[in-house]
Scaffold this motif. Structure first.
Motif, mmCIF file in Angstrom:
data_model
loop_
_atom_site.group_PDB
_atom_site.id
_atom_site.type_symbol
_atom_site.label_atom_id
_atom_site.label_comp_id
_atom_site.label_asym_id
_atom_site.label_seq_id
_atom_site.Cartn_x
_atom_site.Cartn_y
_atom_site.Cartn_z
ATOM 1 N N ASP A 20 82.751 9.845 -4.663
ATOM 2 C CA ASP A 20 82.812 9.122 -5.937
ATOM 3 C C ASP A 20 82.428 7.655 -5.732
ATOM 4 O OD1 ASP A 20 83.580 8.779 -8.782
ATOM 5 O OD2 ASP A 20 85.161 7.524 -7.909
ATOM 6 N N ILE A 21 82.925 7.046 -4.679
ATOM 7 C CA ILE A 21 82.596 5.649 -4.372
ATOM 8 C C ILE A 21 81.100 5.514 -4.106
ATOM 9 C CG2 ILE A 21 82.898 3.821 -2.633
ATOM 10 C CD1 ILE A 21 85.891 4.819 -2.481
ATOM 11 N N LYS A 26 75.665 3.752 -6.021
ATOM 12 C CA LYS A 26 74.308 4.096 -6.464
ATOM 13 C C LYS A 26 74.045 3.620 -7.886
ATOM 14 C CE LYS A 26 73.568 7.976 -3.364
ATOM 15 N NZ LYS A 26 73.550 9.430 -3.204
ATOM 16 N N LYS A 27 75.116 3.513 -8.679
ATOM 17 C CA LYS A 27 74.983 3.046 -10.060
ATOM 18 C C LYS A 27 75.048 1.520 -10.170
ATOM 19 C CE LYS A 27 76.923 7.249 -12.043
ATOM 20 N NZ LYS A 27 78.119 7.862 -12.629
ATOM 21 N N GLY A 28 75.162 0.851 -9.008
ATOM 22 C CA GLY A 28 75.120 -0.607 -9.016
ATOM 23 C C GLY A 28 76.425 -1.340 -8.791
ATOM 24 N N ALA A 29 77.506 -0.620 -8.522
ATOM 25 C CA ALA A 29 78.791 -1.282 -8.252
ATOM 26 C C ALA A 29 78.674 -2.116 -6.974
ATOM 27 C CB ALA A 29 79.896 -0.251 -8.108
ATOM 28 N N LYS A 30 79.443 -3.181 -6.897
ATOM 29 C CA LYS A 30 79.429 -4.057 -5.717
ATOM 30 C C LYS A 30 80.328 -3.471 -4.621
ATOM 31 C CE LYS A 30 77.744 -8.219 -7.555
ATOM 32 N NZ LYS A 30 76.395 -7.767 -7.693
ATOM 33 N N PHE A 31 79.789 -3.383 -3.411
ATOM 34 C CA PHE A 31 80.507 -2.801 -2.276
ATOM 35 C C PHE A 31 81.841 -3.522 -2.059
ATOM 36 C CE2 PHE A 31 81.605 -1.323 1.853
ATOM 37 C CZ PHE A 31 80.928 -0.126 2.023
ATOM 38 N N LYS A 37 89.353 -2.624 -3.943
ATOM 39 C CA LYS A 37 90.083 -1.739 -4.841
ATOM 40 C C LYS A 37 90.587 -0.465 -4.153
ATOM 41 C CE LYS A 37 89.636 0.443 -9.375
ATOM 42 N NZ LYS A 37 88.768 0.642 -10.543
ATOM 43 N N TYR A 38 89.760 0.143 -3.296
ATOM 44 C CA TYR A 38 90.065 1.482 -2.771
ATOM 45 C C TYR A 38 90.413 1.576 -1.283
ATOM 46 C CZ TYR A 38 87.976 3.148 -7.140
ATOM 47 O OH TYR A 38 87.678 3.370 -8.452
ATOM 48 N N SER A 39 89.919 0.667 -0.456
ATOM 49 C CA SER A 39 90.044 0.850 0.995
ATOM 50 C C SER A 39 91.485 0.780 1.486
ATOM 51 C CB SER A 39 89.205 -0.188 1.742
ATOM 52 O OG SER A 39 89.197 0.116 3.124
ATOM 53 N N THR A 40 91.849 1.709 2.371
ATOM 54 C CA THR A 40 93.182 1.718 2.980
ATOM 55 C C THR A 40 93.183 0.943 4.293
ATOM 56 O OG1 THR A 40 92.760 3.814 4.105
ATOM 57 C CG2 THR A 40 93.776 3.938 1.916
ATOM 58 N N ASP A 63 80.770 5.001 15.307
ATOM 59 C CA ASP A 63 79.795 4.292 16.129
ATOM 60 C C ASP A 63 78.417 4.969 16.078
ATOM 61 O OD1 ASP A 63 79.766 2.040 18.199
ATOM 62 O OD2 ASP A 63 78.804 3.667 19.300
ATOM 63 N N LYS A 64 78.418 6.280 16.269
ATOM 64 C CA LYS A 64 77.168 7.042 16.267
ATOM 65 C C LYS A 64 76.456 6.906 14.918
ATOM 66 C CE LYS A 64 75.473 11.714 17.215
ATOM 67 N NZ LYS A 64 75.851 13.094 17.491
ATOM 68 N N ALA A 65 77.217 7.025 13.831
ATOM 69 C CA ALA A 65 76.638 6.934 12.485
ATOM 70 C C ALA A 65 76.053 5.550 12.210
ATOM 71 C CB ALA A 65 77.696 7.282 11.447
ATOM 72 N N VAL A 66 76.774 4.507 12.615
ATOM 73 C CA VAL A 66 76.309 3.133 12.374
ATOM 74 C C VAL A 66 74.981 2.872 13.078
ATOM 75 C CG1 VAL A 66 76.794 0.703 12.946
ATOM 76 C CG2 VAL A 66 78.544 2.102 11.837
ATOM 77 N N PHE A 67 74.834 3.409 14.284
ATOM 78 C CA PHE A 67 73.621 3.124 15.050
ATOM 79 C C PHE A 67 72.485 4.120 14.795
ATOM 80 C CE2 PHE A 67 76.698 0.417 17.054
ATOM 81 C CZ PHE A 67 75.967 -0.735 17.259
ATOM 82 N N LYS A 68 72.722 5.125 13.926
ATOM 83 C CA LYS A 68 71.660 6.092 13.611
ATOM 84 C C LYS A 68 71.195 6.044 12.159
ATOM 85 C CE LYS A 68 72.066 9.309 17.262
ATOM 86 N NZ LYS A 68 71.806 10.549 17.813
ATOM 87 N N ASN A 69 72.101 5.748 11.234
ATOM 88 C CA ASN A 69 71.748 5.787 9.816
ATOM 89 C C ASN A 69 70.953 4.560 9.385
ATOM 90 O OD1 ASN A 69 72.922 8.198 8.261
ATOM 91 N ND2 ASN A 69 74.595 7.616 9.623
ATOM 92 N N GLU A 70 70.365 4.691 8.190
ATOM 93 C CA GLU A 70 69.544 3.631 7.633
ATOM 94 C C GLU A 70 70.361 2.377 7.346
ATOM 95 O OE1 GLU A 70 66.550 3.715 4.001
ATOM 96 O OE2 GLU A 70 67.038 5.744 4.674
ATOM 97 N N VAL A 71 69.769 1.222 7.597
ATOM 98 C CA VAL A 71 70.395 -0.059 7.301
ATOM 99 C C VAL A 71 70.358 -0.274 5.783
ATOM 100 C CG1 VAL A 71 70.162 -2.571 7.617
ATOM 101 C CG2 VAL A 71 69.810 -1.019 9.549
ATOM 102 N N LEU A 72 71.431 -0.828 5.241
ATOM 103 C CA LEU A 72 71.584 -1.183 3.823
ATOM 104 C C LEU A 72 71.660 0.004 2.859
ATOM 105 C CD1 LEU A 72 69.286 -4.343 3.632
ATOM 106 C CD2 LEU A 72 71.765 -4.249 3.966
ATOM 107 N N LYS A 73 71.727 1.232 3.386
ATOM 108 C CA LYS A 73 71.867 2.410 2.528
ATOM 109 C C LYS A 73 73.225 3.053 2.824
ATOM 110 C CE LYS A 73 69.690 6.650 1.081
ATOM 111 N NZ LYS A 73 68.749 7.706 1.398
ATOM 112 N N PRO A 74 74.193 2.939 1.903
ATOM 113 C CA PRO A 74 75.547 3.464 2.157
ATOM 114 C C PRO A 74 75.560 4.965 2.458
ATOM 115 C CG PRO A 74 75.542 2.031 0.244
ATOM 116 C CD PRO A 74 74.104 2.274 0.611
ATOM 117 N N PHE A 75 76.458 5.367 3.346
ATOM 118 C CA PHE A 75 76.622 6.765 3.738
ATOM 119 C C PHE A 75 78.094 7.022 4.044
ATOM 120 C CE2 PHE A 75 75.620 4.257 7.470
ATOM 121 C CZ PHE A 75 76.575 4.656 8.387
#
Length: 92
Positions: A20-21, A26-31, A37-40, A63-75
């Protein structure tokens, strides 16, 4: 030379909430707003900012995800702490 990255994250307990986050982003909400609001994770108070860290400093799945996924695209990545919505700001 050790690689480094800087990232923002939002930690939640349930995959459905993480998805949901991601949709809100994707709809333009600010990270940073969603992190506060949501992070524990304590970093939520700082907009989810983890700062710069070395490769290998975080739990393996994160760690693996941070160094493999696209920069600036949330996952989403799952760790023993829960589900993280992650946005990598940069890598060196």
């Amino acid at each position: 030379m050790a690689r480094t990255a800087a990232a923002l994250h939002i930690l939640v307990k349930h995959e459905a909430q993480a998805k949901d986050i991601l949709q809100q982003l994707k709809k333009g909400a600010k990270f940073q707003t969603l992190a506060k609001k949501y992070s524990t994770c304590p970093s939520g108070k700082k907009g989810g900012d983890l700062g710069e860290f070395n490769q290998g400093a975080m739990v393996p799945q994160f760690d693996k995800a941070v160094f493999k996924n696209e920069v600036l695209k949330p996952f989403i990545v799952k760790t023993r702490f829960g589900f993280h919505v992650v946005k990598v700001l940069y890598r060196t």
